[in-house]
Design a protein around this motif. Structure first.
Motif, mmCIF file in Angstrom:
data_model
loop_
_atom_site.group_PDB
_atom_site.id
_atom_site.type_symbol
_atom_site.label_atom_id
_atom_site.label_comp_id
_atom_site.label_asym_id
_atom_site.label_seq_id
_atom_site.Cartn_x
_atom_site.Cartn_y
_atom_site.Cartn_z
ATOM 1 N N GLY A 52 8.796 10.123 10.005
ATOM 2 C CA GLY A 52 8.846 9.089 10.843
ATOM 3 C C GLY A 52 7.231 8.482 10.735
ATOM 4 N N LEU A 53 6.326 8.862 10.106
ATOM 5 C CA LEU A 53 4.973 8.779 10.074
ATOM 6 C C LEU A 53 5.524 7.852 8.581
ATOM 7 N N VAL A 54 5.741 8.186 7.041
ATOM 8 C CA VAL A 54 5.869 7.589 6.533
ATOM 9 C C VAL A 54 7.417 6.164 6.595
ATOM 10 N N ALA A 55 8.268 6.339 7.930
ATOM 11 C CA ALA A 55 9.062 5.693 7.667
ATOM 12 C C ALA A 55 8.211 4.143 8.918
ATOM 13 N N GLY A 56 7.682 4.910 9.310
ATOM 14 C CA GLY A 56 6.258 3.804 10.289
ATOM 15 C C GLY A 56 5.600 3.058 9.187
ATOM 16 N N GLY A 57 5.085 3.519 7.911
ATOM 17 C CA GLY A 57 4.312 3.155 6.814
ATOM 18 C C GLY A 57 3.109 3.348 6.878
ATOM 19 N N HIS A 58 3.008 4.152 7.639
ATOM 20 C CA HIS A 58 1.281 5.153 7.684
ATOM 21 C C HIS A 58 0.936 6.216 6.541
ATOM 22 N N LEU A 59 2.116 6.793 6.329
ATOM 23 C CA LEU A 59 1.710 7.558 4.435
ATOM 24 C C LEU A 59 3.037 7.362 3.823
ATOM 25 N N SER A 60 1.846 7.248 2.208
ATOM 26 C CA SER A 60 3.067 8.103 1.152
ATOM 27 C C SER A 60 3.734 8.764 1.324
ATOM 28 N N ALA A 61 5.297 8.765 0.941
ATOM 29 C CA ALA A 61 5.983 9.244 0.712
ATOM 30 C C ALA A 61 5.475 10.959 -0.194
ATOM 31 N N ASP A 62 5.733 9.978 -1.307
ATOM 32 C CA ASP A 62 5.512 10.942 -2.460
ATOM 33 C C ASP A 62 4.114 12.327 -1.892
ATOM 34 N N ALA A 63 3.605 11.843 -1.194
ATOM 35 C CA ALA A 63 1.774 12.759 -1.481
ATOM 36 C C ALA A 63 1.996 13.771 -0.389
ATOM 37 N N ALA A 64 3.087 13.253 0.953
ATOM 38 C CA ALA A 64 3.207 13.816 1.594
ATOM 39 C C ALA A 64 4.228 14.787 1.923
ATOM 40 N N GLU A 65 5.051 14.185 1.146
ATOM 41 C CA GLU A 65 5.930 15.747 0.697
ATOM 42 C C GLU A 65 5.600 16.410 0.095
ATOM 43 N N GLN A 66 4.585 16.116 -1.091
ATOM 44 C CA GLN A 66 3.828 17.554 -1.367
ATOM 45 C C GLN A 66 2.649 17.984 -0.730
ATOM 46 N N ALA A 67 2.222 17.179 0.398
ATOM 47 C CA ALA A 67 1.595 18.189 1.279
ATOM 48 C C ALA A 67 2.369 19.333 1.870
ATOM 49 N N LEU A 68 3.330 19.256 2.480
ATOM 50 C CA LEU A 68 4.379 20.092 3.411
ATOM 51 C C LEU A 68 5.271 21.069 2.409
ATOM 52 N N ARG A 69 4.848 20.815 1.004
ATOM 53 C CA ARG A 69 5.753 21.961 0.040
ATOM 54 C C ARG A 69 4.569 22.514 0.158
ATOM 55 N N ASP A 70 3.149 22.353 -0.020
ATOM 56 C CA ASP A 70 2.481 23.082 -0.032
ATOM 57 C C ASP A 70 1.504 24.041 0.753
ATOM 58 N N ALA A 71 1.563 23.590 1.755
ATOM 59 C CA ALA A 71 1.681 23.778 3.436
ATOM 60 C C ALA A 71 2.366 25.341 3.101
ATOM 61 N N ALA A 72 4.105 24.541 2.845
ATOM 62 C CA ALA A 72 4.573 25.959 3.278
ATOM 63 C C ALA A 72 4.571 27.382 2.110
ATOM 64 N N GLU A 73 4.218 26.612 0.677
ATOM 65 C CA GLU A 73 3.915 27.722 -0.041
ATOM 66 C C GLU A 73 2.984 28.589 0.311
ATOM 67 N N GLN A 74 2.048 28.052 0.491
ATOM 68 C CA GLN A 74 0.911 28.924 1.102
ATOM 69 C C GLN A 74 1.714 30.182 2.857
ATOM 70 N N ALA A 75 2.351 29.763 3.191
ATOM 71 C CA ALA A 75 2.999 30.454 4.010
ATOM 72 C C ALA A 75 4.047 31.479 3.386
ATOM 73 N N ARG A 76 5.001 30.987 2.664
ATOM 74 C CA ARG A 76 5.774 31.910 2.137
ATOM 75 C C ARG A 76 5.968 31.719 1.144
ATOM 76 N N PRO A 77 5.374 32.246 -0.172
ATOM 77 C CA PRO A 77 5.088 32.028 -1.234
ATOM 78 C C PRO A 77 5.987 32.512 -2.258
ATOM 79 N N GLY A 78 7.332 32.149 -3.086
ATOM 80 C CA GLY A 78 7.641 32.524 -3.925
ATOM 81 C C GLY A 78 9.875 32.252 -3.000
#
Length: 345
Positions: free
Chosen positions: A292-318
């Motif tokens: 929603g934030l990307v669609a609203g123009g408030h965040l860049s898509a690639d970096a925001a998606e990477q943030a999600l992946r980094d948080a998920a990898e921290q919680a559930r590695p592998g």
């Protein structure tokens, strides 16, 4: 590679073992330095196999990369992420310990003759007989794997949200029985079909899948200290890499950045509880918010998606296959409802 794929297809994260051995492949030079640990290691983030079972993965592309280029590698399975409890029965020639250490917590009277007791098959058999149950060594309903040394690995599926802990049968602190080890959270097991210089780990009996952990055995594991003390996880900050991605995405101290940091922090906090913790729901909510934030123009898509992946990898590695699917679904749904910095559509 086929063996590693077979394990991964069953949801068992795999990692390489050194050729001809039952131990993980060595770390790179940097990861061998004193004080260096798997936490935050760039090698794991980059898809390298440093730190043993901490690098275990379900990612088929990574599996093909590892075993295609190094076909001599063995296959290890990270028990905790795979939700496995493996009873490792040894048959070593050793002098038995004092009778109060044969079955921890169960006194064995002096009147009982222990002359024929020689290994873990015997002690586990005695424990099962005392509980009126079938010994795991004789349990034909579950996957059992003969080891090159004459021992046996009995595989079970962990049920519920219990985080069963590893132990060694010779330990004076936590043990199920003499010469009986437990492989669970914080440990790994050699996959059936792996060959070492001592021989091949071979499945025996009719079963080729783990059965559910028997109730009587679960009670014995709980009695002997194989569950960590109950605790309430402390709030966990956003992982450093994810925090950097938040800034790169255009989020910082503004409302969009705060909203992103909040949902990422909830995902990262799931690392305190490897099973449960509503990880999928929290990651889906975070991905929806990011979309929603990307669609609203408030965040860049690639970096925001990477943030999600980094948080998920921290919680559930592998568990890339699992969390990538959740992220894609949440992002696609979120992009249909652009959000304002305050979080309203």
């Amino acid at each position: 590679m086929d063996l590693a794929r077979w394990c991964a297809s069953r949801g068992w994260p795999v990692h390489p073992l050194a050729p001809g051995r039952k131990t993980p492949t060595a770390n790179c030079e940097r990861c061998r330095q004193p004080g260096h640990t798997h936490k935050g290691c760039a090698c794991i983030q980059a898809g390298r196999w440093c730190h043993g079972f901490h690098a275990a993965t379900l990612d088929f592309a990574r599996i093909e990369q590892w075993w295609f280029n190094h076909p001599g590698l063995g296959v290890g399975v990270a028990c905790g992420p795979a939700h496995l409890v493996v009873i490792d029965i040894d048959a070593h020639r050793q002098q038995p310990p004092d009778r109060d250490r044969l079955l921890p917590g169960i006194p064995i009277p002096r009147s009982v003759d222990l002359g024929g007791l020689a290994n873990g098959f015997h002690t586990l058999g005695v424990l099962a007989a005392l509980r009126g149950a079938v010994s795991p060594a004789d349990d034909e309903t579950t996957l059992r794997v003969r080891t090159p040394s004459g021992g046996l690995h009995v595989w079970y599926r962990a049920h519920g949200s219990h985080r069963w802990q590893c132990s060694a049968g010779s330990s004076s602190t936590r043990a199920l029985a003499w010469q009986v080890d437990v492989r669970a959270n914080g440990g790994y097991i050699v996959a059936p079909g792996t060959t070492t210089v001592a021989g091949t780990y071979t499945a025996v009996g009719p079963a080729r899948e783990p059965a559910a952990l028997p109730d009587w055995l679960a009670r014995e594991l709980a009695r002997t200290g194989h569950l960590p003390p109950a605790h309430v996880p402390a709030p966990r900050p956003v992982p450093p890499r994810a925090r950097q991605a938040v800034l790169a995405a255009g989020g910082g101290r503004d409302a969009a950045g705060r909203a992103l940091a909040k949902v990422l922090g909830e995902v990262a906090a799931c690392a305190s509880v490897p099973e449960g913790a509503a990880f999928s729901a929290k990651l889906n909510r975070a991905a929806y918010t990011v979309g929603g934030l990307v669609a609203g123009g408030h965040l860049s898509a690639d970096a925001a998606e990477q943030a999600l992946r980094d948080a998920a990898e921290q919680a559930r590695p592998g568990q890339e296959r699992r969390y990538d699917a959740i992220i894609r679904s949440g992002l696609n749904a979120g992009r249909l409802r652009p959000l304002s910095p305050g979080g309203r559509a």
